[in-house]
Design an enzyme around this catalytic site. Structure first.
Site, PDB file in Angstrom:
ATOM      1  CG  HIS B  28     -69.024 -52.355  22.018  1.00 54.66           C
ATOM      2  ND1 HIS B  28     -69.579 -51.363  22.920  1.00 54.66           N
ATOM      3  CD2 HIS B  28     -69.710 -52.219  21.015  1.00 54.66           C
ATOM      4  CE1 HIS B  28     -70.455 -50.798  22.198  1.00 54.66           C
ATOM      5  NE2 HIS B  28     -70.474 -51.026  21.027  1.00 54.66           N
ATOM      6  CG  HIS B  68     -65.871 -50.112  20.645  1.00 53.44           C
ATOM      7  ND1 HIS B  68     -65.080 -49.280  19.886  1.00 53.44           N
ATOM      8  CD2 HIS B  68     -65.645 -51.465  20.099  1.00 53.44           C
ATOM      9  CE1 HIS B  68     -64.330 -50.112  18.590  1.00 53.44           C
ATOM     10  NE2 HIS B  68     -64.721 -51.290  18.931  1.00 53.44           N
ATOM     11  N   GLY B 117     -63.802 -43.471  22.162  1.00 49.67           N
ATOM     12  CA  GLY B 117     -65.047 -44.031  21.900  1.00 49.67           C
ATOM     13  C   GLY B 117     -65.068 -43.269  20.565  1.00 49.67           C
ATOM     14  N   PRO B 118     -65.225 -42.158  20.125  1.00 49.85           N
ATOM     15  CG  PRO B 118     -65.966 -39.667  20.449  1.00 49.85           C
ATOM     16  CD  PRO B 118     -65.269 -40.959  21.153  1.00 49.85           C
ATOM     17  CG  LEU B 119     -64.153 -45.694  16.172  1.00 50.34           C
ATOM     18  CD1 LEU B 119     -64.968 -46.460  15.252  1.00 50.34           C
ATOM     19  CD2 LEU B 119     -63.461 -46.435  17.438  1.00 50.34           C
ATOM     20  CG  HIS B 259     -68.832 -54.464  16.860  1.00 47.77           C
ATOM     21  ND1 HIS B 259     -67.319 -53.941  17.249  1.00 47.77           N
ATOM     22  CD2 HIS B 259     -69.320 -53.569  17.118  1.00 47.77           C
ATOM     23  CE1 HIS B 259     -67.577 -52.713  17.361  1.00 47.77           C
ATOM     24  NE2 HIS B 259     -68.780 -52.559  17.402  1.00 47.77           N
ATOM     25  CD  GLU B 407     -57.174 -28.223   8.480  1.00 47.32           C
ATOM     26  OE1 GLU B 407     -57.191 -29.297   8.144  1.00 47.32           O
ATOM     27  OE2 GLU B 407     -56.901 -27.351   7.626  1.00 47.32           O
ATOM     28  CG  PHE B 433     -60.228 -24.375   7.084  1.00 45.28           C
ATOM     29  CD1 PHE B 433     -61.225 -24.453   6.365  1.00 45.28           C
ATOM     30  CD2 PHE B 433     -59.121 -23.789   6.765  1.00 45.28           C
ATOM     31  CE1 PHE B 433     -61.187 -23.910   4.991  1.00 45.28           C
ATOM     32  CE2 PHE B 433     -58.996 -23.024   5.559  1.00 45.28           C
ATOM     33  CZ  PHE B 433     -59.903 -23.237   4.508  1.00 45.28           C
ATOM     34  CG  HIS B 457     -57.863 -15.472   7.790  1.00 40.59           C
ATOM     35  ND1 HIS B 457     -56.926 -15.424   8.648  1.00 40.59           N
ATOM     36  CD2 HIS B 457     -57.474 -15.549   6.678  1.00 40.59           C
ATOM     37  CE1 HIS B 457     -55.821 -15.093   7.874  1.00 40.59           C
ATOM     38  NE2 HIS B 457     -56.345 -15.054   6.603  1.00 40.59           N
ATOM     39  CG  HIS B 469     -61.161 -19.395   2.828  1.00 41.11           C
ATOM     40  ND1 HIS B 469     -61.728 -20.375   1.798  1.00 41.11           N
ATOM     41  CD2 HIS B 469     -59.920 -19.905   2.676  1.00 41.11           C
ATOM     42  CE1 HIS B 469     -60.740 -21.131   1.264  1.00 41.11           C
ATOM     43  NE2 HIS B 469     -59.588 -20.891   1.719  1.00 41.11           N
TER      44      HIS B 469
END
Lengths: 659, 659
Positions: B28, B68, B117-119, B259, B407, B433, B457, B469
């Protein structure tokens, strides 16, 4: 109605909520008590709805995104006259079997548009409903699908990332018929909102292009005026309604405990005194109930006029409208895929997995015009746009939603579209990023919505982008989800079959998983049957004697299993290959079929470029596994498959170890 | 340095990136070519770092959130003289075994602060680093931990929900030493950013309380001035750097293809001509390399001064600083939990599962002062605040971060804290969650960060709040994740043991799962051994003959298994109960131990109020399962356990079916 009347109307909501929550011993009174006037303004003066036909396609949609305040919704459904929300239901709030569950559960026949509770999902669903409305409005012309979408929302939904993604994207798409009412009570479960937020929420909406009205949430007239402004404004609107949480419970109102602190009889008694409500628990005086029921009939004229408009549509449009509303697929859709399947079996070149999915869906672009596709800034590598136009402010007839790098709202948007009806939503991104979308996928599975979640780049075959982009645990994590069908086809023929199954599935979502790399043909002999329909099947039977080994594989690893079988057969080991594109469907088959496929007495080795977790139910106690033991690595695909031991040679070795 | 020199410095980055990407055949280029001047300004004039000691605790942190663009980072590490980034590494970009992987992989010893990497993850990690810095700064006084945290970020990171959560929370907490440089190139992989965003990004930051400077990203002097302003401003800063993507590649710059469109030799040749760079591929002229290496030594004086300051700390502070930097636990921490364990075994009342975790952690509040706890607006029901103070603008010594209903950023913050060092992060929310936090949990597992992800929970025991939940598939989905240890203790004794194991674990994250409801004591006889250490163990052996049945249970279901065992024993069926608080640890035991615990010849029935997926490896071919088949429902806990068939009676029936 006079002003004292409207206060009684709001208080009817309050006391139904108080009585039900006291009786249940738990619940969340903050929302129904804090938003009673806002709800009264909306339901008695603005919302277009018909309790006698809860699924009226052109009804305004109402989403309680702060779903913990479920008693607000149940009270409204009861008061306005929905059949499934009689007082017996209100009395059994939170009991097993009651329609009045802890959080609202998707049931449009009863009047609940969508399941809410996990924060942020509801407003993102509402956004999806507004997209579907705009698309269908463009398709059928104004007056057929032509409604507003309202959502009530608390601070939590707006703090969630998915809520923020929605604000940004809905503002960008200028969805003028999306209207949020924010319960601006400045209290969270932990105390003041100032513990965790300082920004001016109204300004944040304005930056994103929203129309914002700030209003006293307990002034019904002011809220009603604000709703009128919101409906008139071409931008999406956010009503910032200043409220007092748990208003009416002196001990808790405006306090942290107002959210869900336990209510007792004495609180209810005190509230009755303070609000001059001398009626017994669960008793609504006739005049109040009458007014509410009148409100429930407010849209009857509009309803009749709408039915006439639909009836006078030209016959083809009428038939098409009825078809998509019923969720029926049109004549010929299957033939399109059958033809693709037949042709695919004769092709010389092996297309990339995700390109196969793109080809199939492109063939459906005109056959299934109710498809809408969302994609998270990966148009080129996932290729599901092709002949679709973009859905934009100027072109509401476009069926491709550029979601930006916002996977979560993409998934929740698709849920909203599916719940809305008239649209079949697909979402497309990389499998490694399905985790970003997962909370929405869970909601689709829970609601039973037929969303198609499409993923590319499904294994270490992604190669040089490395372990962040290589799913290894994600197939297992999705197969663990109830009511989710996970399809991982081996080639173009199976892909056509799996897409047929996905489009036919209406009781829940389908996850469609494709390799980035080429998928060589494994189904070279044409068969009319949809062999993928049983989830797993014998692709190549053992030869030269009783089957001793079963190789079970999915997706890109089926070709490896076939190559290993060649070697094993050559060595005199009678080996079958089972292709397993959908474990969930296979598990639904009867024991005799499953046993015949797996081979009761065979040594079974599963081959998948992912973790073993979940496969042992097929492997049994004598078999083995060829796949990943941990995360991947960055390198050329061939080097990675060799490094991680996922090759025909390793499969043969694993078989011999267990024979 | 003259202006021509600085352009050469930036171009050195460009050509290393171009040459490596051309050679790799993919990569990239957009980021390294577009942000070369910004990087040069930061690394040659502002960043405090020491390539000779990459793990200098007081170094400024630098996170490439747009991971990237990894060649930008590798080029900087090479040019400034990091030992593990010699030119041989640059030449092997994206090859198996190279330090120059497709995306940067966490390796602080080599100079990489965090895997990206994971934005959105990287900027949220940077936020966590800034929180850790502020906390440690308050703890040890200025001059010991007293650094900036910089992150480079693209449009994608800022569209992601987790990025938006970070913007809101970092602004709220006024983290003045957090500085983002936004690569405002107005191009995404799909084309113009206007396809998916209309809002003024700078304004969005300003609304959240950030200091924003808009600057030409190719004007090194202007960027340097902006960085100086950012460092001086008490608010977190965002430099909106207007750039041209892939600047220097005539065919692609400013275009969508910039890109990651493939680069060829002819592109590199053209760039060499256009930028007057007559050097061979991978060759950096001596004068340029010399300047870069000088920049790499810029902080040597600061480094020495810092070492002196640390050396002259009072002895206890010095020892404490060294201890937490080394990630070592202090004397006595274990004794605290051993004492709790001993006392817990004698208690009469059965506390709620999550309350047990809260008690344990409260005991550690002063024993392990390096613990920081993030919680998502659930302080009361999860109770991990207690004697901790809040981390606020006014009190940086507070160890409890009110994350709001966010979260995802909470999890990513914890990763940043753990990567920073000196802090042991916990996050607390409801298990349902965890999906919101999961993308961050995956990164913790991939990086091997010792974050403790705490959840309450944990099953249908949540009861009336209903299926939204009630986790049913989430234990399985987390157990599927490599390098994640999932602990689900059965009572307070096991909880103490599991927390000991979690705090001892430094090679990866631990997921700590607790019931909301009371956990009655199952470990009534005190044992010095940490029995949970082997993951699963025989809690109650079969009596009266050879074991015929093994009941395997976790968490709240262990008590049900014990009750079923009573009935089976009474019926003359010799039955053992195995408690399995951590499957991953059990799987690491040798086969002989595993077989002895599971009972080689016993019928095995697993009991867990969750789905079966993943359990078959213990059940084998003759056993059974008592648990959930799908999502839960809303109702009283007892009614739900009866409805879903998770009671001693059902366990006995399931056993008899398989005997």
């Amino acid at each position: 109605m006079s002003s004292i009347d409207t206060q009684k109307l709001s208080n009817a909501i309050r006391f139904l909520a108080i009585d039900a929550i006291v009786r249940a011993g738990e619940g969340h009174q903050g929302v129904p008590l804090g938003m009673a006037e806002i709800a009264t303004a909306l339901f008695t003066r603005h919302l277009k709805f018909n309790p006698a036909d809860p699924q009226w396609p052109d009804r305004d949609r109402f989403v309680l995104s702060n779903g913990h305040g479920s008693m607000l919704l149940y009270a409204l459904l009861h008061l306005t006259g929905y059949a499934n929300f009689g007082i017996d239901q209100i009395r059994t709030f939170r009991e097993m079997g009651s329609h009045c569950e802890g959080h609202p559960e998707f049931d449009t026949a009863s009047g609940i548009e969508v399941t809410t509770g996990p924060l942020g999902q509801g407003i993102a669903n509402a956004f999806g409903m507004a997209v579907a409305e705009a698309y269908l409005n463009a398709k059928f012309g104004a007056g057929i699908v032509d409604h507003y979408t309202y959502a009530f929302v608390g601070d939590g939904c707006l703090q969630e990332g998915v809520g923020q993604e929605m604000i940004s994207l809905a503002g960008h798409l200028k969805l003028g018929k999306l209207i949020l009412c924010w319960d601006d009570n400045r209290i969270t479960d932990d105390g003041s909102t100032t513990l965790s937020i300082s920004e001016n929420v109204s300004e944040r909406f304005r930056v994103a292009g929203w129309h914002v009205v700030e209003v006293d949430g307990h002034d019904l007239e002011a809220v009603s005026d604000a709703l009128a402004q919101a409906k008139a404004d071409p931008r999406p609107s956010m009503l910032a309604c200043r409220t007092t949480i748990a208003r009416g419970i002196a001990r808790l109102q405006g306090q942290r405990g107002g959210h869900s602190g336990r209510l007792f009889d004495k609180d209810a008694d005190a509230a009755r005194n303070a609000m001059n409500w001398p009626h017994a628990p669960f008793e609504i005086p006739d005049d109040v109930l009458h007014s509410w029921r009148e409100a429930g009939r407010r849209s009857e004229d509009e309803y009749r006029a709408w039915r006439e408009r639909v009836a006078s549509l030209p016959a083809p449009a009428r038939a098409e409208f009825d078809r998509i509303q019923a969720g029926e697929l049109p004549e010929g859709w299957r033939q399109t895929l059958e033809t693709y399947k037949r042709d695919a079996g004769t092709r010389d070149e092996a297309p990339g997995g995700i390109m196969i999915s793109a080809e199939i869906n492109d063939l459906l672009a005109n056959v299934l015009p109710e498809r809408m596709v969302g994609c998270a800034d990966l148009e080129a590598p996932t290729s599901h746009k092709r002949s679709l136009r973009a859905f934009t402010v100027e072109d509401r007839g476009g069926a491709y939603v550029h979601c930006g790098v916002r996977e979560h709202v993409m998934g929740a948007m698709a849920n909203g579209m599916a719940a809305h009806g008239g649209v079949i939503p697909l979402t497309v991104t990389y499998l490694a990023f399905s985790d970003y979308e997962r909370p929405a996928m869970r909601m689709a599975a829970l609601m039973g919505l037929p969303v198609k979640f499409v993923f590319s780049h499904d294994s270490i075959g992604v190669a040089k982008n490395g372990p962040t982009h290589q799913p290894v645990e994600i197939l297992a994590s999705l197969r663990a989800m109830p009511n989710m069908h996970v399809f991982r086809p081996a080639d173009a023929v199976e892909a056509a079959e799996c897409w047929m199954l996905a489009y036919e599935r209406t009781s829940g979502p389908s996850t469609m998983v494709f390799a980035r790399q080429a998928l060589p043909l494994v189904r070279t002999k044409h068969e009319d049957d949809n062999r993928s329909a049983r989830g797993g099947y014998v692709l190549a039977e053992a030869e030269g004697g009783v089957r001793r080994v079963t190789l079970i594989a999915t997706g890109s690893e089926v070709a490896l299993a076939l190559a290993a079988r060649e070697q094993l057969q050559a060595a005199g080991i009678a080996t079958a290959v089972v292709s397993m594109p959908c474990c969930e469907r296979f598990d639904d088959e009867d024991a005799a079929y499953r046993s015949s496929v797996l081979g009761a007495d065979a040594v079974r080795v599963v081959v998948e470029a992912a973790v073993r977790f979940g496969w042992d139910r097929y492997i049994g106690e004598r078999g083995g596994f060829v796949g990943m033991k941990g995360f991947g690595a960055s390198g050329a695909a061939e080097a990675l498959y060799e490094h991680f031991g996922i090759t025909p040679r390793h499969i043969v070795e694993e078989v011999k170890r267990h024979l």
